[in-house]
Motif scaffolding. Structure first.
Motif, PDB file in Angstrom:
ATOM      1  N   GLN A 163       0.818  -1.210   0.000  1.00 12.35           N
ATOM      2  CA  GLN A 163       0.000   0.000   0.000  1.00 12.35           C
ATOM      3  C   GLN A 163       0.854   1.262   0.000  1.00 12.35           C
ATOM      4  N   GLY A 164       2.099   1.146   0.486  1.00 13.53           N
ATOM      5  CA  GLY A 164       2.988   2.307   0.444  1.00 13.53           C
ATOM      6  C   GLY A 164       3.258   2.757  -0.985  1.00 13.53           C
ATOM      7  N   LEU A 165       3.432   1.781  -1.889  1.00 10.52           N
ATOM      8  CA  LEU A 165       3.650   2.134  -3.293  1.00 10.52           C
ATOM      9  C   LEU A 165       2.416   2.800  -3.884  1.00 10.52           C
ATOM     10  N   ALA A 166       1.227   2.295  -3.503  1.00 10.06           N
ATOM     11  CA  ALA A 166      -0.004   2.904  -4.016  1.00 10.06           C
ATOM     12  C   ALA A 166      -0.142   4.331  -3.531  1.00 10.06           C
ATOM     13  N   ILE A 167       0.192   4.570  -2.260  1.00  8.35           N
ATOM     14  CA  ILE A 167       0.097   5.934  -1.725  1.00  8.35           C
ATOM     15  C   ILE A 167       1.101   6.846  -2.423  1.00  8.35           C
ATOM     16  N   ALA A 168       2.317   6.336  -2.662  1.00  4.78           N
ATOM     17  CA  ALA A 168       3.324   7.144  -3.358  1.00  4.78           C
ATOM     18  C   ALA A 168       2.866   7.484  -4.773  1.00  4.78           C
ATOM     19  N   GLY A 169       2.294   6.500  -5.478  1.00 10.12           N
ATOM     20  CA  GLY A 169       1.804   6.768  -6.828  1.00 10.12           C
ATOM     21  C   GLY A 169       0.701   7.803  -6.838  1.00 10.12           C
ATOM     22  N   MET A 170      -0.208   7.726  -5.859  1.00  5.58           N
ATOM     23  CA  MET A 170      -1.288   8.712  -5.787  1.00  5.58           C
ATOM     24  C   MET A 170      -0.736  10.104  -5.470  1.00  5.58           C
ATOM     25  N   ALA A 171       0.298  10.160  -4.611  1.00  7.54           N
ATOM     26  CA  ALA A 171       0.886  11.460  -4.289  1.00  7.54           C
ATOM     27  C   ALA A 171       1.532  12.103  -5.513  1.00  7.54           C
ATOM     28  N   VAL A 172       2.266  11.292  -6.286  1.00 10.00           N
ATOM     29  CA  VAL A 172       2.889  11.828  -7.503  1.00 10.00           C
ATOM     30  C   VAL A 172       1.823  12.300  -8.492  1.00 10.00           C
ATOM     31  N   ALA A 173       0.744  11.509  -8.616  1.00  7.85           N
ATOM     32  CA  ALA A 173      -0.331  11.904  -9.518  1.00  7.85           C
ATOM     33  C   ALA A 173      -0.992  13.199  -9.054  1.00  7.85           C
ATOM     34  N   GLY A 174      -1.138  13.367  -7.727  1.00  6.35           N
ATOM     35  CA  GLY A 174      -1.701  14.610  -7.216  1.00  6.35           C
ATOM     36  C   GLY A 174      -0.823  15.810  -7.533  1.00  6.35           C
ATOM     37  N   VAL A 175       0.494  15.611  -7.410  1.00  3.33           N
ATOM     38  CA  VAL A 175       1.408  16.700  -7.782  1.00  3.33           C
ATOM     39  C   VAL A 175       1.270  17.042  -9.261  1.00  3.33           C
ATOM     40  N   ALA A 176       1.132  15.996 -10.085  1.00  2.00           N
ATOM     41  CA  ALA A 176       0.976  16.238 -11.524  1.00  2.00           C
ATOM     42  C   ALA A 176      -0.299  17.030 -11.816  1.00  2.00           C
ATOM     43  N   LEU A 177      -1.375  16.719 -11.088  1.00  2.00           N
ATOM     44  CA  LEU A 177      -2.620  17.461 -11.301  1.00  2.00           C
ATOM     45  C   LEU A 177      -2.477  18.918 -10.886  1.00  2.00           C
ATOM     46  N   MET A 178      -1.710  19.164  -9.819  1.00  2.00           N
ATOM     47  CA  MET A 178      -1.521  20.557  -9.388  1.00  2.00           C
ATOM     48  C   MET A 178      -0.619  21.329 -10.358  1.00  2.00           C
ATOM     49  N   VAL A 179       0.353  20.609 -10.950  1.00  2.00           N
ATOM     50  CA  VAL A 179       1.274  21.277 -11.875  1.00  2.00           C
ATOM     51  C   VAL A 179       0.630  21.501 -13.238  1.00  2.00           C
ATOM     52  N   MET A 180      -0.368  20.683 -13.560  1.00  2.00           N
ATOM     53  CA  MET A 180      -0.959  20.732 -14.895  1.00  2.00           C
ATOM     54  C   MET A 180      -1.455  22.128 -15.292  1.00  2.00           C
ATOM     55  N   PRO A 181      -2.243  22.831 -14.448  1.00  2.00           N
ATOM     56  CA  PRO A 181      -2.699  24.168 -14.882  1.00  2.00           C
ATOM     57  C   PRO A 181      -1.558  25.138 -15.124  1.00  2.00           C
ATOM     58  N   VAL A 182      -0.522  25.048 -14.277  1.00  2.00           N
ATOM     59  CA  VAL A 182       0.612  25.959 -14.452  1.00  2.00           C
ATOM     60  C   VAL A 182       1.329  25.665 -15.764  1.00  2.00           C
ATOM     61  N   MET A 183       1.570  24.383 -16.024  1.00  5.04           N
ATOM     62  CA  MET A 183       2.237  24.019 -17.268  1.00  5.04           C
ATOM     63  C   MET A 183       1.386  24.379 -18.484  1.00  5.04           C
ATOM     64  N   ALA A 184       0.061  24.207 -18.346  1.00  4.57           N
ATOM     65  CA  ALA A 184      -0.817  24.555 -19.466  1.00  4.57           C
ATOM     66  C   ALA A 184      -0.760  26.053 -19.749  1.00  4.57           C
ATOM     67  N   ALA A 185      -0.748  26.857 -18.672  1.00  8.19           N
ATOM     68  CA  ALA A 185      -0.693  28.310 -18.863  1.00  8.19           C
ATOM     69  C   ALA A 185       0.613  28.740 -19.528  1.00  8.19           C
ATOM     70  N   ILE A 186       1.686  27.963 -19.276  1.00  4.01           N
ATOM     71  CA  ILE A 186       2.975  28.322 -19.872  1.00  4.01           C
ATOM     72  C   ILE A 186       3.092  27.780 -21.299  1.00  4.01           C
ATOM     73  N   LEU A 187       2.648  26.523 -21.480  1.00  2.00           N
ATOM     74  CA  LEU A 187       2.912  25.855 -22.755  1.00  2.00           C
ATOM     75  C   LEU A 187       1.903  26.189 -23.845  1.00  2.00           C
ATOM     76  N   PHE A 188       0.649  26.412 -23.486  1.00  2.00           N
ATOM     77  CA  PHE A 188      -0.344  26.652 -24.535  1.00  2.00           C
ATOM     78  C   PHE A 188      -0.015  27.875 -25.384  1.00  2.00           C
ATOM     79  N   PRO A 189       0.370  29.005 -24.792  1.00  2.00           N
ATOM     80  CA  PRO A 189       0.769  30.135 -25.643  1.00  2.00           C
ATOM     81  C   PRO A 189       1.994  29.818 -26.505  1.00  2.00           C
ATOM     82  N   VAL A 190       2.903  29.038 -25.941  1.00  2.00           N
ATOM     83  CA  VAL A 190       4.087  28.670 -26.724  1.00  2.00           C
ATOM     84  C   VAL A 190       3.679  27.809 -27.918  1.00  2.00           C
ATOM     85  N   PHE A 191       2.802  26.837 -27.672  1.00  2.00           N
ATOM     86  CA  PHE A 191       2.340  25.989 -28.765  1.00  2.00           C
ATOM     87  C   PHE A 191       1.559  26.797 -29.795  1.00  2.00           C
TER      88      PHE A 191
END
Length: 334
Positions: A163-191
Motif C-alpha cells: 500500500q505504500g507504493l499505491a500511496i506514493a503513486g497517488m501522491a505523484v499523480a496529485g502533484v501532476a494534477l496541481m502542476v498541470m494548470p501551471v504548465m498549461a498556462a505556460i505551454l499553450f501560448p508557446v504551442f
C-alpha cells in the motif's frame, strides 16, 4: 556382629587380605585389626558417596569398567568406586585405559521455546506497482494522473500488499494534477505561437510562388505585370494550383473569392498592369500581401493574421513579414 559388612573390594596389592575380608561369616578375630579398620572406612566412604550400588568385586578388572560404562556411569564415578575399593592411582589409570565412557547422567534439557510463526512476507501487488508507475508517467502525460489515482484507491480499499507504493503513486499523480494548470498556462501560448509560425511560413511560401508567377507573366508580356483586377486568372497557368491562393491562417468564414477560387491575398492596385521598368524601387514596393480584397488602391485592406503582422511579396520577388507598425515603411505607388 558375627560377620563383617558388605565390602568394596578390588584387586591390587595386598589382595590376599582383601579376599579374606570379603568372605561373609568370618569372625572379626580372623581379620587383622588394621585391615578391618581400613575396610570399614572404605564402606562408610562408599555409602557417603552413593557408590554402594557400584560395589567393586574382588576380581574387578577391565570388564568391570566396561559394565559400569554400559550402565551409564561416568568415568569419574568409576574412578571414585575403584579408589574407594583401595586401588592405587596407577592401577586405576591402567584399567581405565581405553575409550571414554558416557558423560554423567543429567536431567534432560527442556526443548527451546518454539518461535512464534511470523507472517509470511508478501511482495507488493501488481495493482500497487501499476499505481506508482502510472503516477510517475503522469508527470509527462497529465491525463494519466486520474488513472493512477483511481488505481491507488482500488488498491487501498482492497488492502492489497504494497500500500505504500499505491500511496506514493497517488501522491505523484496529485502533484501532476496541481502542476498541470501551471504548465498549461505556460505551454499553450508557446504551442499557439509555434503553430502560427508554421502557418506564417506556409503563407510566405504561397506569396513567394505568386510573386514568381508575376515575374514569369511579366517576362512573357513585355515586362508588364498582370492587371490588378484579374491577376488570379492571369497567373493560374503559371501557378497551376489554386490552393496557393489561400492562406492557412485565414480564419474568415466567408473569405473573398475570385470566381470559384477562395482568395486570401490582395494585389497592390497601383502597380497592376505597370511595366517593371516604370517602378522606381521594386524591393520596397508591395506587390501581393495578406488582405481582404482582390486588389486595393486607396485603402490597402491589409489583414494582420500572423502574430500581429502580415506577409508581403515585393515587386522584386522577395517576401517579408512586417508587424503592423512597420507597414508605414512600404511603398505603394510605382
Amino acid at each position: 556382629g558375627q560377620g563383617g559388612p558388605a565390602l568394596l573390594t578390588a584387586p591390587g596389592s595386598a589382595r590376599g587380605t582383601r579376599r579374606a575380608c570379603a568372605e561373609r561369616g568370618r569372625s572379626r578375630a580372623q581379620v587383622p585389626p588394621s585391615a578391618a579398620g581400613k575396610l570399614a572406612a572404605r564402606v562408610r566412604r562408599a555409602d557417603a558417596e552413593g557408590l554402594s550400588e557400584m560395589s567393586v568385586p574382588g576380581d574387578a578388572g577391565r570388564d568391570y569398567v566396561e559394565r559400569m560404562r554400559a550402565e551409564g556411569h561416568s568415568d569419574d564415578e568409576v574412578r571414585a568406586a575403584l579408589a574407594a575399593g583401595g586401588w592405587s592411582p596407577e592401577e586405576i589409570r591402567d584399567v581405565m585405559a581405553g575409550p571414554p565412557g558416557p558423560p554423567p547422567l543429567s536431567a534432560p534439557r527442556p526443548p527451546p521455546p518454539a518461535a512464534e510463526p511470523t507472517a509470511k512476507s508478501e511482495g507488493a501487488s501488481p495493482l500497487a506497482i501499476a499505481t506508482l508507475v502510472i503516477g510517475l508517467l503522469s508527470m509527462l502525460v497529465f491525463p494519466l494522473a486520474l488513472v493512477a489515482i483511481v488505481l491507488g484507491i482500488i488498491a487501498l480499499s482492497r488492502k492489497h500488499p504494497g500500500q505504500g507504493l499505491a500511496i506514493a503513486g497517488m501522491a505523484v499523480a496529485g502533484v501532476a494534477l496541481m502542476v498541470m494548470p501551471v504548465m498549461a498556462a505556460i505551454l499553450f501560448p508557446v504551442f499557439a505561437r509555434a503553430r502560427e509560425k508554421a502557418r506564417q511560413a506556409s503563407c510566405m511560401s504561397n506569396l513567394k510562388q505568386i510573386g514568381l508567377a508575376q515575374l514569369m507573366y511579366a517576362t512573357d508580356y513585355d515586362d508588364v505585370l498582370a492587371p490588378a483586377d484579374d491577376w488570379p486568372g492571369r497567373l493560374m497557368p503559371y501557378m497551376r494550383n489554386e490552393d496557393i491562393l489561400v492562406c492557412p491562417a485565414d480564419s474568415r468564414a466567408d473569405p473573398h473569392s475570385y470566381g470559384e477560387w477562395p482568395l486570401s491575398y490582395t494585389m497592390n492596385g497601383w502597380v497592376g498592369g505597370h511595366a517593371l521598368g516604370a517602378i522606381s524601387s521594386p524591393p520596397e514596393t508591395a506587390l501581393v500581401y495578406d488582405g481582404t480584397r482582390v486588389y486595393a488602391t486607396e485603402e490597402p485592406a491589409i489583414e494582420f493574421r500572423h502574430n500581429a503582422g502580415a506577409n508581403v511579396a515585393f515587386v522584386d520577388g522577395h517576401v517579408k513579414w512586417l508587424s503592423e507598425r512597420h507597414w508605414g515603411e512600404v511603398r505603394w505607388e510605382p
